[in-house]
Design an enzyme around this catalytic site. Sequence first.
Site: not given
Lengths: 294, 294
Positions: A97-99
């Site tokens: 999700i690379k938040r």
Amino acid sequence: MNNMDRLYEAAVARGPVCVGLDTAACYVPEAALTRFSGMAEAVLAYNRALVDATLDAAACYKVQIAYYEALGLAGLKAYSGTLAHIRGRGGLVIADIKRGDIADTAERYAAAHFSGDFEADFVTLNPYMGMDSLSPWLDAAEKGGKGAFVLMRTSNPGMRDFEYQELSEGGRLYDAVGRALSALAFRYYGDSGYGAFGAVVGCTEREEAAAIRAAYGKLFFLIPGYGAQGGGAAGAALLLKADGSGGVVNASRSVLTAWKKRRPGCDSIEEAAAAAREEVLEMRREIAAQCEAV
Amino acid sequence: MNNMDRLYEAAVARGPVCVGLDTAACYVPEAALTRFSGMAEAVLAYNRALVDATLDAAACYKVQIAYYEALGLAGLKAYSGTLAHIRGRGGLVIADIKRGDIADTAERYAAAHFSGDFEADFVTLNPYMGMDSLSPWLDAAEKGGKGAFVLMRTSNPGMRDFEYQELSEGGRLYDAVGRALSALAFRYYGDSGYGAFGAVVGCTEREEAAAIRAAYGKLFFLIPGYGAQGGGAAGAALLLKADGSGGVVNASRSVLTAWKKRRPGCDSIEEAAAAAREEVLEMRREIAAQCEAV
């Protein structure tokens, strides 16, 4: 004991392959696709078959949420169903999700991805905004027995734009990230010698790979770029330790579309999943051979 | 003509306030909350009331997806409904999603957030992975009449960890991002003098603010940090041009919870939305006064 111990043990037991479920509907055999009421339903069914076929051959799964968001609300239902299926079968799943956001927002994100409809075992995070954007995730990981992988040196050509920037204080930007993560590793530290937060280091670029592995011994690596992105076993092996441990190597498209090469006439998701299994086994052999050669 | 022209014109016509719909259920008056079947439904209803009350007083809306993901699938339905309501009323909406991924994945994300269930007018993006993680968004923006804001110097204390790193080539990391975005601005360039991709620059830190505004004249700014995060009108004014144009200033919690200060006995979402409107109008006056003073 932390969550990275579980992944470490899975990789020792079943090899370091991480199956990337970046499942586009166009990766499902066309004849099989027509049997489902919609693309999201087909994607979920294919994912279930892929998981069932590879559970004893792969360390874990990585699910790229973008492929599901692109199908709207129905896609996110398939995303939720995919995560639930993996965890229900006893598998480990990394939510790709690379938040990365301010602390209050990070708390909400952690609630979203460490519990409820979208519960995963690990997430991927982006460090650009700084350590206060990561620390709420570590608090949540400690409470919930979870972990994360933070982007360090990624697998795309554009990594040279910012990640490779030389810093006045010495080293590149990705080194500053690696040093900060190493300092953090001793909080919620695992029996296998890794912090609960690992790093994403791509295998497309061999340059500096061995140095990165040597410098960041406390960081378990999530290694993308294998297969369709151009990375191979030799590059991946440089990012693993001498005994082949220390990371998992992700392949997505090359596994999801293995049926095109291995079973070109394939018209069912079960047969496509069997081809995916063959691809995973071959990838595992190739990485093991390269680790012995390093 | 590009999408930034629409936002520029909206800010000139209605002032530079961006209402941040980071709507947690705890921001809804408790008495009103009980009237809904669930938290997601209450959040959507409050958002609709907020939009209806502020449409002629705000330039645009920013919706932070984390607050909706935290409520699972029902939350994302409320997210979709919020975006649809804003766009249906003729408003402009920035999806605060801070995505950043390899090009193939970026294409999927762009499909997800520039069309379909989650269609927005603008998105926020994270530059860490480099320019090839941004360019598919620009292609999609050009095709669909959309725009984006890329993180440059954010509003959280942790921005000093990486964004503030001094580079060997000169300047800080955020400058390298600003320079790359400025070079990109002439593709899909707008009549009002801004590229379709602007930058996120927080107003919590006044240091370097005037220099950032002066150096990146082709970048329209999304300015977070006002209100609950500690930024004020004086800091925001430094990031706007002398005539008060050039950016929008986001406030979330201070607007969403204005009823606690302005109408403490409030027990309906309509009254809470009316308090939000008063807060927006006051914020607009304060920023205008500071722009005149600069």
